[in-house]
Design an enzyme around this catalytic site. Structure first.
Site, short mmCIF file in Angstrom:
data_model
loop_
_atom_site.label_atom_id
_atom_site.label_comp_id
_atom_site.label_asym_id
_atom_site.label_seq_id
_atom_site.Cartn_x
_atom_site.Cartn_y
_atom_site.Cartn_z
N ASP A 18 0.85 6.29 4.16
CA ASP A 18 2.18 6.00 4.66
C ASP A 18 3.02 7.28 4.75
O ASP A 18 3.08 8.04 3.78
CB ASP A 18 2.84 5.02 3.67
CG ASP A 18 4.10 4.39 4.20
OD1 ASP A 18 4.00 3.57 5.12
OD2 ASP A 18 5.19 4.70 3.67
N ASP A 53 -3.71 0.93 1.77
CA ASP A 53 -2.49 1.62 2.15
C ASP A 53 -2.05 2.47 0.95
O ASP A 53 -2.02 1.97 -0.18
CB ASP A 53 -1.40 0.60 2.50
CG ASP A 53 -0.57 1.02 3.68
OD1 ASP A 53 0.00 2.12 3.62
OD2 ASP A 53 -0.50 0.27 4.67
N HIS A 93 2.22 -3.23 12.02
CA HIS A 93 3.26 -4.08 11.42
C HIS A 93 4.67 -3.57 11.67
O HIS A 93 5.64 -4.21 11.27
CB HIS A 93 2.99 -4.19 9.92
CG HIS A 93 3.09 -2.86 9.24
ND1 HIS A 93 2.20 -1.84 9.47
CD2 HIS A 93 4.00 -2.36 8.38
CE1 HIS A 93 2.55 -0.79 8.77
NE2 HIS A 93 3.64 -1.06 8.10
N ASP A 94 4.79 -2.40 12.30
CA ASP A 94 6.12 -1.84 12.59
C ASP A 94 6.46 -1.91 14.07
O ASP A 94 7.55 -1.50 14.46
CB ASP A 94 6.17 -0.36 12.17
CG ASP A 94 6.03 -0.16 10.68
OD1 ASP A 94 6.44 -1.07 9.91
OD2 ASP A 94 5.51 0.89 10.27
N GLU A 100 -0.18 8.53 8.41
CA GLU A 100 0.89 8.12 9.32
C GLU A 100 1.87 9.29 9.42
O GLU A 100 2.42 9.72 8.41
CB GLU A 100 1.60 6.88 8.77
CG GLU A 100 2.60 6.32 9.78
CD GLU A 100 3.69 5.46 9.14
OE1 GLU A 100 4.24 4.61 9.84
OE2 GLU A 100 3.98 5.66 7.94
C1 NOJ Z 1 5.99 3.24 7.25
C2 NOJ Z 1 5.50 1.84 7.10
O1 NOJ Z 1 4.55 1.58 8.09
C3 NOJ Z 1 6.70 0.95 7.15
O2 NOJ Z 1 6.37 -0.41 7.26
C4 NOJ Z 1 7.53 1.21 5.93
O3 NOJ Z 1 8.72 0.48 6.01
C5 NOJ Z 1 7.86 2.70 5.80
N1 NOJ Z 1 6.77 3.56 6.09
C6 NOJ Z 1 8.32 3.00 4.40
O4 NOJ Z 1 7.23 2.90 3.51
#
Ligand code: NOJ
Length: 566
Positions: free
Chosen positions: A206, A98, A337-338, A264
């Site tokens: 990210d 990551d 994870h989100d 992302e």
């Molecule tokens: C996206 C990530 O997937 C998330 O988990 C994170 O809180 C935010 N970016 C900030 O890094």
């Protein structure tokens, strides 16, 4: 190895905190991951993406990094990392890191130096601004712009010492790096090169479409509650593509290895994605888009979930398939994870748990693109079923609770929203077996294991040829065996059908037809599969025999069938 090997690959995301604890401190670690590689090898995945394992104060579970070149002691050390990398490579699995470079932790030495004085050589590495004209420094409304942070509240934090504010699009412990400064970019590239030299196989980047802000920084459209929406002023900003192309030149272009890069990109449109992923532009291999996971957000945002509109979901996914058909490439995901767990969100975790988990897996994995499995998704892990705010750990959820309370939203409604949508649904420990804490830890887990681990676990599924994880394994096998899965064209069928998800893939005379019932009712799908052999089916013994007549497929609740014809 071909340059685009990742087109036939399946990626498995590990969230280290919740994967496997090896030392009894209740938090997952690198040794724990290494001890579970058998499971990943059995599943057949090609790539492991590790959520952040770097040194971090853990304000956002590692997405707040204080040293990019050290492992957080909670997870182990560099020696453990090298051992994991070597073990994964020995099993023919790649490891993707990551990369969190829109922001650092406020405890990163770069930020400490930047904060130390207005004259610091690193002052300009972050976004420092004086208070708004005419306002008392630190007073409400004095923030340089009206932007709301993703985790609630203003996106600016006041620094008493210097009388200035710094920008943090996420938590105040996650100050945004200033990518306009070439020294920042070079420092990031040097760090990436260091990891590639160590042997890693790529990066998941990210929020990489937030690194270029529209200048000068200015207010966004007002939002309810007094803050403003800065998103259009920093998402896919003016220099985003230029920065990614520079990164590609400085990090990847000169290397003999063949890597995987995935950005992302919240808010990215299909047009943006073509630009990000067209190989001729040399930016990234693929992006994570968000349209399909925002599909059920309601008027109050993500914590106000609405029932799934399948026609809309298919329209979104179909549009992405079409837009990236000739140039660029899709990533395919339900969970990460989100996001909440897909079997609870779009499936039916009560009456058709296994069938719905498998049907959703089938329709996702057999589209054109690289599929991502989030840890536990292959087991059909469900949402956590949390009922009290005290059970939550995630900073986004906790802040949203406070914010919605202030807007006078009734507590029961907020808790319902969190139970359905909180990121903690994805973050409960992987359910390895039926023992206390699911085999995740011998200590006290940092977040509770979901009670259904007694029957929903990897061990129980391992010997069952009809298990959810066996079905995932078959999907991966099919991708590896049949080039039509990775490389075939895509055609959506029955786009307007509110219950059936069906499509056809074609490559050199091979036709793959996927037809799935995304509902608990009996349906008939007007899809012609007359000449195809059934290669995958999610109901095992319970299958209704397929009748001879062509042109129609009867499907029981959540039944999914995959036909192959050459
Ligand atoms: C996206 C990530 O997937 C998330 O988990 C994170 O809180 C935010 N970016 C900030 O890094």
């Amino acid at each position: 190895m071909s340059d685009d090997w990742w087109k036939s690959a399946v990626v498995y995301q590990v969230y280290p905190r919740s994967f496997q604890d090896s030392n009894g401190d209740g938090i997952g670690d690198l040794e724990g991951i290494r001890s579970r590689l058998d499971h990943l090898e059995w599943l057949g995945v090609d790539v492991i993406w590790l959520s952040p394992i770097y040194a971090s104060p853990q304000a956002d579970n590692g997405y707040d990094i204080s040293d990019y070149q050290a492992i957080d002691p909670t997870f182990g050390d560099l020696e453990d990392f090298d051992a994991l990398l070597t073990a994964a490579h020995a099993r023919d699995m790649k490891v993707v890191m990551d990369l969190v470079v829109n922001h650092t932790s406020d405890e990163h030495p770069w930020f400490l130096e930047s904060r130390a004085s207005k004259r610091s050589p690193k002052r300009d590495w972050y976004w420092w601004r004086p208070p708004r004209d005419g306002f008392e420094p630190g007073a409400p409304g004095a923030e340089p712009t009206n932007w709301r942070a993703f985790f609630s509240g203003p996106a600016w934090a006041f620094d008493e010492e210097s009388g200035e504010y710094y920008l943090h699009l996420f938590h105040q412990k996650q100050p945004d790096l200033n990518w306009e400064n070439p020294e920042v970019r070079q420092a990031v590239y040097a760090m990436m090169n260091w990891w590639l030299d160590r042997g890693v196989d790529g990066f998941r980047m990210d929020v990489i479409n937030l690194i270029s802000k529209v200048l000068p920084l200015r207010d966004g459209e007002p939002l309810p509650g007094g803050l403003g929406n800065g998103f259009p002023l920093y998402a896919c900003g003016p220099r985003n593509h230029e920065f990614l192309q520079e990164m590609h030149r400085e990090v990847f272009a000169g290397r003999a290895g063949r890597f995987l890069t995935v950005g992302e990109t919240p808010g990215a449109t299909v047009d943006d994605a073509v630009l990000f992923t067209d190989p001729e532009r040399a930016e990234v291999d693929m992006v994570f888009q968000f349209e399909h996971v925002d599909v059920d957000h309601g008027p109050l945002g993500k914590f106000d979930p609405q029932p799934l509109d399948l026609v809309r979901l298919k329209a979104i996914l179909g549009r992405w398939q079409a837009a990236l058909a000739d140039r660029g490439w899709n990533s395919l995901y339900w969970d990460n994870h989100d996001q909440p767990r897909v079997v609870s969100r779009f499936g039916d975790d009560r009456d058709h748990w296994a069938a719905s988990a498998k049907a959703l897996a089938a329709v996702l994995h057999l589209m054109r693109g690289t599929p991502y499995i989030y840890q536990g998704e292959e087991l059909g892990m469900t949402n956590a079923g949390l009922t009290s705010i005290d059970d939550y750990r995630d900073v986004e959820s906790l802040n949203a609770y406070d914010e919605l309370r202030e807007l006078d939203v009734p507590e029961a409604r907020i808790l319902d929203g969190l139970a359905a949508m909180s990121r903690d649904n994805a973050r409960t420990p992987v359910q390895w077996d039926g023992s206390a804490h699911g085999g995740f830890t011998t200590g006290t887990p940092w977040i509770a294991v979901t009670p259904n681990h007694t029957w929903l676990n990897a061990e129980a599924q391992r010997e069952d040829p009809d298990s959810v994880s066996a079905f995932y394994r078959s999907l991966i096998e099919l991708r590896h065996a049949e080039p039509v899965v990775a490389h075939g064209t895509f055609e959506m069928l029955l786009a307007e059908d509110p219950q059936v998800f069906a499509y056809r893939r074609v490559l050199d005379g091979t036709v793959l037809t996927v037809v799935a019932n995304i509902s608990g009712a009996d349906v008939t799908a007007a899809v012609d599969v007359a000449h195809g052999g059934l290669v995958l089916h999610n109901l095992g013994e319970a299958a209704t025999p397929y009748p001879a007549g062509a042109g129609e497929v009867p499907l029981g609740p959540w039944e999914a069938r995959v036909y192959l014809h050459r």
